[in-house]
Design an enzyme around this catalytic site. Structure first.
Site, PDB file in Angstrom:
ATOM      1  N   ARG A 325       0.820  -1.119  -0.088  1.00 16.98           N
ATOM      2  CA  ARG A 325       0.036  -0.012   0.098  1.00 16.98           C
ATOM      3  C   ARG A 325       0.801   1.032   0.195  1.00 16.98           C
ATOM      4  O   ARG A 325       0.354   2.279  -0.698  1.00 16.98           O
ATOM      5  CB  ARG A 325      -1.039   0.167   1.112  1.00 16.98           C
ATOM      6  CG  ARG A 325      -2.064   1.243   0.996  1.00 16.98           C
ATOM      7  CD  ARG A 325      -2.954   1.212   2.077  1.00 16.98           C
ATOM      8  NE  ARG A 325      -4.104   0.119   1.870  1.00 16.98           N
ATOM      9  CZ  ARG A 325      -5.409   0.678   1.004  1.00 16.98           C
ATOM     10  NH1 ARG A 325      -5.214   1.679   0.645  1.00 16.98           N
ATOM     11  NH2 ARG A 325      -6.117  -0.375   0.893  1.00 16.98           N
ATOM     12  N   THR A 457      -6.050  -4.315  -0.156  1.00 20.24           N
ATOM     13  CA  THR A 457      -4.948  -4.577  -1.052  1.00 20.24           C
ATOM     14  C   THR A 457      -4.750  -6.070  -1.443  1.00 20.24           C
ATOM     15  O   THR A 457      -4.521  -6.598  -2.438  1.00 20.24           O
ATOM     16  CB  THR A 457      -3.650  -4.202  -0.772  1.00 20.24           C
ATOM     17  OG1 THR A 457      -3.295  -4.563   0.801  1.00 20.24           O
ATOM     18  CG2 THR A 457      -3.467  -2.624  -0.700  1.00 20.24           C
ATOM     19  N   GLU A 727      -9.882   6.064   7.185  1.00 20.17           N
ATOM     20  CA  GLU A 727      -8.471   6.392   7.058  1.00 20.17           C
ATOM     21  C   GLU A 727      -8.113   7.250   6.449  1.00 20.17           C
ATOM     22  O   GLU A 727      -7.031   8.287   6.608  1.00 20.17           O
ATOM     23  CB  GLU A 727      -7.673   5.091   6.371  1.00 20.17           C
ATOM     24  CG  GLU A 727      -7.707   3.803   7.243  1.00 20.17           C
ATOM     25  CD  GLU A 727      -7.553   2.657   6.694  1.00 20.17           C
ATOM     26  OE1 GLU A 727      -8.097   2.218   5.615  1.00 20.17           O
ATOM     27  OE2 GLU A 727      -6.387   2.200   6.685  1.00 20.17           O
TER      28      GLU A 727
HETATM   29  N1  MTE Z   1     -12.293   5.293  14.693  1.00 21.18           N
HETATM   30  C1  MTE Z   1     -12.484   5.131  15.724  1.00 21.18           C
HETATM   31  N2  MTE Z   1     -13.184   6.023  16.481  1.00 21.18           N
HETATM   32  N3  MTE Z   1     -11.724   3.999  16.484  1.00 21.18           N
HETATM   33  C2  MTE Z   1     -10.949   3.361  15.679  1.00 21.18           C
HETATM   34  O1  MTE Z   1     -10.484   2.323  15.984  1.00 21.18           O
HETATM   35  N4  MTE Z   1     -10.046   2.690  13.287  1.00 21.18           N
HETATM   36  C3  MTE Z   1      -9.732   3.442  11.930  1.00 21.18           C
HETATM   37  C4  MTE Z   1     -11.016   4.248  11.318  1.00 21.18           C
HETATM   38  N5  MTE Z   1     -11.489   4.925  12.320  1.00 21.18           N
HETATM   39  C5  MTE Z   1     -10.810   3.563  14.234  1.00 21.18           C
HETATM   40  C6  MTE Z   1     -11.707   4.747  13.506  1.00 21.18           C
HETATM   41  C7  MTE Z   1      -9.273   2.477  11.050  1.00 21.18           C
HETATM   42  S1  MTE Z   1      -7.621   2.114  10.925  1.00 21.18           S
HETATM   43  C8  MTE Z   1     -10.243   1.863   9.974  1.00 21.18           C
HETATM   44  S2  MTE Z   1      -9.421   0.908   8.912  1.00 21.18           S
HETATM   45  C9  MTE Z   1     -11.500   2.280   9.887  1.00 21.18           C
HETATM   46  O2  MTE Z   1     -11.882   3.136  11.028  1.00 21.18           O
HETATM   47  C10 MTE Z   1     -12.299   0.866  10.048  1.00 21.18           C
HETATM   48  O3  MTE Z   1     -13.737   1.172  10.154  1.00 21.18           O
HETATM   49  P1  MTE Z   1     -14.634   1.251   8.975  1.00 21.18           P
HETATM   50  O4  MTE Z   1     -13.922   0.515   7.819  1.00 21.18           O
HETATM   51  O5  MTE Z   1     -15.852   1.174   9.435  1.00 21.18           O
HETATM   52  O6  MTE Z   1     -14.804   2.892   8.750  1.00 21.18           O
HETATM   53  N1  HPA Z   2      -5.986  -2.424   4.631  1.00 24.32           N
HETATM   54  C1  HPA Z   2      -6.206  -2.852   5.958  1.00 24.32           C
HETATM   55  N2  HPA Z   2      -5.892  -4.184   6.215  1.00 24.32           N
HETATM   56  C2  HPA Z   2      -5.458  -4.981   5.211  1.00 24.32           C
HETATM   57  C3  HPA Z   2      -5.389  -4.465   3.902  1.00 24.32           C
HETATM   58  C4  HPA Z   2      -5.550  -3.153   3.733  1.00 24.32           C
HETATM   59  O1  HPA Z   2      -5.492  -2.659   2.605  1.00 24.32           O
HETATM   60  N3  HPA Z   2      -5.018  -5.589   3.279  1.00 24.32           N
HETATM   61  C5  HPA Z   2      -5.100  -6.568   3.925  1.00 24.32           C
HETATM   62  N4  HPA Z   2      -5.411  -6.452   5.255  1.00 24.32           N
HETATM   63 MO1  MOS Z   3      -7.410  -0.065   9.514  1.00 26.50          MO
HETATM   64  S1  MOS Z   3      -5.314   0.249   9.439  1.00 26.50           S
HETATM   65  O1  MOS Z   3      -7.204  -0.782   7.651  1.00 26.50           O
HETATM   66  O2  MOS Z   3      -7.685  -1.370  10.628  1.00 26.50           O
END
Ligand code: MTE
Ligand code: HPA
Ligand code: MOS
Length: 770
Positions: A325, A457, A727
């Site tokens: 990534r 990914t 993210e």
């Molecule tokens: N927001 C809160 N409050 N707590 C979390 O742990 N994790 C982040 C983001 N926002 C997180 C957060 C990460 S790393 C990801 S990948 C996404 O939330 C995962 O949730 P979603 O795919 O439902 O957005």
């Molecule tokens: N994001 C987060 N977690 C993952 C991914 C990614 O792109 N690929 C595999 N695990």
């Molecule tokens: Mo988020 S780093 O893809 O859990």
């Protein structure tokens, strides 16, 4: 907690649930202390507590473990090590390179060698410190550049190449070479890692885990115990934050507890002390960069060679996809025609670094933003002009270095709009005037874009399932493969299902993630929780609705397509019936009132050896303009003003999305300013507590913090026209780091600066004094 009837009635009469800022489904319980986390679950009689035994040597042969003193301590029930693992002694990871407990060598300070189990948590923790390890030390590698030189890798290097970068650089009017080091980041979830493992009858197991990936916990526990997956059930109602740190790392905790529980045939809980959590678990990958770039008089890049040395720690964990990534995001928003990117996946004797919000994306983007800033300062141009000049085009210059066409590009209008709304040009002039008069405090400003690819990914992870159950009173339960970590996934899923069935939000309840309901679910990660699970739940609800529509159509002699579900009513051109009444009638006529739903992301594919193809379904875009001030005598700094314009498509829940943007930005700001991980020369992580590791405090939130949402829907067919938000905003904080470099540059009379990240006061001072 039941909402008052008047509230229900109001919601029912209101607009559809999606698109409104409905409060988080757990908000009230959370503020009242009534939301359950793993350590709040009433303990089953006979529950014991485990504590880990940590290696205190970064690399060495493990010759013996002396637990005699610990075993004599009050309350201690046993000490368990690799010998006590009945199944595979290695975790069920992609690469199979990580022992559950160190076998005959230790590879970092903090590696878990075994667990002590006792009647209470404190008895177990005290006893764990009394276990003596006999280790013959070996040389340790701590630095990724050194690892790259020694060819110490967890996975083989990957190169992505297009065109002729050597020729591009050689033929360019201007050339620059540079290097940069960017630190890692501790997740600092408020709820630490915890697992609670209970033996059930006939060699079955129930596991409570604070995890983003219950399915992986199930897989790992069954693998370690030598049982089929079907013997293990994992449940997670919510996490107190995950941020990527509970994508794989929570599995270790559950497996350690399970090994002990299996030997003792008793329930075992393992909750890591915060210092142990710092010492044991992986963090954001630190990166080292080396680059060479050629560009013309306007700052347009003609050729780029970039080496990314990723510090993976002692094992592969998720480092392959993280490093991929990073490679995918080394362009950020810019077209790189002639380019070579080499990615080293370096093995060092530190914690095994893991997923963290952005998943390598931030580490890919920061280097190209550094290069943009360097080019501008070399040419004496405004960095924003250099950035704009290099943006991806619409009809041409629109294919990434990994051969994906950028079809949904809104970069130019988005950046221009923020340039205007933030008054970037006027402020740049004002700042120049301020800096001319102010000898000690210097200001800086930067406007940086983000283009972030949405999809896992690893393509096969892009699938999800859900179950929608309608009960005879009309109330609805939804279960999906995703997990709630505070990001609002369950709220959005409930909104989506409520609209699909035309019922109020409060009629829908989302239940705990549970591997016995939706199997083989992917981690909730890659920001795609709502895209995947929201769609699966929508499809499940749609099937129930279609069955009900057929039932109504037959009863009322109309077409199913004429049956409308809205505001808790079901209508045909000639009839109305309350949802509850219809459901009851349908049940009595033996209509199936529940369904499953399955979704897989279309269009995506890529070759994991050449890293070419279409890894992402779409891109999420954003831009941030940040103004900072630095004290050139001390290096202290503050973020003064932040203006953000971010693209979430058609927002399913604007309040939650803005919360994600704010939280992501501040977390990114922490990564690039105060959060410094320091390993000493023995490989000991010296910053292993909040006393020495500084995350942003409320006082660090800029007073001027404005967020605007881009008005357009997702151009791809995504749930509700929305875009993922978890993210992408994290990377908007690169504007903070670039603004700090801008201020440091002003302090040096306009000369370019190298400033490693995080921009701690020391690093800012070093940049100013260089
Ligand atoms: N927001 C809160 N409050 N707590 C979390 O742990 N994790 C982040 C983001 N926002 C997180 C957060 C990460 S790393 C990801 S990948 C996404 O939330 C995962 O949730 P979603 O795919 O439902 O957005
Ligand atoms: N994001 C987060 N977690 C993952 C991914 C990614 O792109 N690929 C595999 N695990
Ligand atoms: Mo988020 S780093 O893809 O859990």
């Amino acid at each position: 907690m039941n909402a008052p009837d008047t509230f229900l009635a109001q919601t029912a009469a209101a607009k559809p649930a999606t698109g409104t800022s409905h409060y988080h489904e757990s908000a009230r319980a959370q503020v009242a202390g009534a939301a359950t986390y793993i350590d709040d679950i009433p303990e089953v009689k006979g529950t014991l507590h485990a504590a880990p035994i940590l290696s205190n040597v970064a690399h060495g042969m493990l010759k013996g473990i002396d637990a005699s003193e610990a075993l004599k301590m009050e309350g201690v029930r046993g000490v368990f090590t690799s010998r006590d693992v009945p199944g595979d002694k290695f975790l069920a990871t992609f690469v199979h390179d990580e022992p559950i407990f160190a076998v005959d060598k230790v590879e970092f300070i903090g590696q878990v060698v075994g667990v002590v189990v006792a009647d209470t948590v404190m008895q177990a923790r005290r006893a764990a410190r009394k276990v003596k390890l006999d280790v013959d030390p070996l040389p340790a590698i701590l630095d990724p550049r050194e690892a790259a030189r020694e060819r110490s890798f967890v996975l083989p290097p990957v190169t992505v190449r297009r065109g002729d970068p050597e020729q591009g650089i050689a033929g360019a009017r201007h050339r620059l070479q540079g290097s940069l080091d960017v630190g890692g980041q501790e997740h600092f979830y408020l709820e630490g890692q915890v697992g609670y493992v209970l033996p059930l009858e006939q060699d079955q197991w129930w596991v409570y885990s604070s995890t983003q990936h219950p399915g992986e916990i199930q897989h790992w526990v069954s693998h370690a115990l030598g049982l089929p997956n079907s013997a293990v059930t994992v449940e997670c109602r919510r996490m107190g934050g995950g941020f990527g740190g509970k994508e794989t790392q929570s599995g270790h905790i559950a497996v350690w507890a399970a090994v002990a529980a299996n030997r003792l045939r008793r329930p075992v809980k393992l909750r890591l002390d915060r210092d142990d959590d710092f010492m044991i678990t992986g963090k954001r990958h630190p990166f080292a960069y080396d680059y060479e770039v050629g560009f013309d008089d306007d700052g347009l890049i003609c050729g780029l060679k970039l080496v990314l040395s990723t510090n993976c720690g002692f094992s592969a964990d998720l480092s392959g996809p993280v490093a991929d990534r990073a490679v995918f995001h080394a362009d950020n928003a810019y077209f790189l025609g002639d380019v070579e990117i080499v990615s080293y996946r370096c093995k060092t004797n530190t914690q095994s670094h893991t997923a963290f919000r952005g998943f390598g994306g931030p580490q890919g983007m920061i280097v190209i933003e550094a290069i943009m800033g360097d080019i501008a300062r070399e040419l004496g141009l405004d960095p924003l002009d250099v950035r704009k000049r290099n943006l991806y085009g619409i009809e041409e210059r629109n294919v990434t270095h990994y051969e994906m066409k950028v079809e949904d590009n809104i970069l130019a209008p988005l950046v221009s709009r923020l340039e205007e709304t933030s008054s970037y040009r006027e402020r740049r002039e004002r700042i120049a005037r301020w800096n001319a008069r102010s000898p000690v405090i210097k200001r800086g400003i930067a406007l940086t874009p983000v283009k972030f690819g949405i999809s896992f990914t690893a393509t096969f992870f892009n699938q999800a399932g859900a179950l929608v159950h309608v009960y005879t009173d009309g109330s609805v339960q939804v279960n999906h493969g995703g997990t709630e970590m505070g990001q609002g996934l369950n709220t959005k899923v409930a909104q989506i299902v409520a609209d699909e069935l035309g019922v109020p939000f409060d009629a829908v309840r989302v239940t705990a993630a549970d591997t016995s309901k939706v199997p083989n679910a992917s981690a909730t990660a890659a920001s795609s929780g709502t895209d995947l699970n929201g769609r699966a739940a929508q499809f499940a609800a749609r099937q129930v609705r279609e069955r009900l529509a057929a039932f109504v159509a037959e009863r009322n002699h109309c077409e199913a397509s004429q049956v409308i579900f809205a505001h808790g009513q079901v209508s045909t051109p000639t009839t109305h019936i309350a949802w509850e009444q219809l459901v009851d009638d349908a049940y009595k006529s033996r209509v199936q009132l529940w369904s499953d739903g399955f979704y897989k992301t279309p269009k995506i594919h890529y070759d994991k050896h050449t890293l070419t193809g279409r890894p992402f379904y779409y891109f999420a875009y954003g831009a941030a303009c940040t103004e900072v001030a630095i004290d050139t005598l001390t290096g202290e700094n503050r973020v003064l003003k932040v203006d953000i314009l971010h693209d979430v498509g058609h927002s399913i829940n604007p309040a939650i999305d803005i919360g994600q943007i704010e939280g992501g930005f501040i977390q990114g700001m922490g990564w690039l300013t105060t959060e410094q991980l320091v390993w000493n020369d023995k490989g000991h992580l010296a910053t292993h507590a909040p006393s020495t590791y500084k995350i942003p405090a409320t006082g660090d939130v800029p007073e001027h913090f404005r967020i605007e949402l881009w008005p357009e829907a997702n151009r791809e067919d995504n749930v509700g026209g929305s875009k993922a938000v978890g993210e992408p905003p994290f990377m908007l904080a690169i504007s903070v780091w670039e603004a700090l470099r801008d201020a440091a540059c002003a302090a040096r009379g306009g000369h370019a600066v190298r400033m490693d990240a995080p921009a701690t006061a020391e690093n800012v001072l070093r940049a100013v004094k260089a």
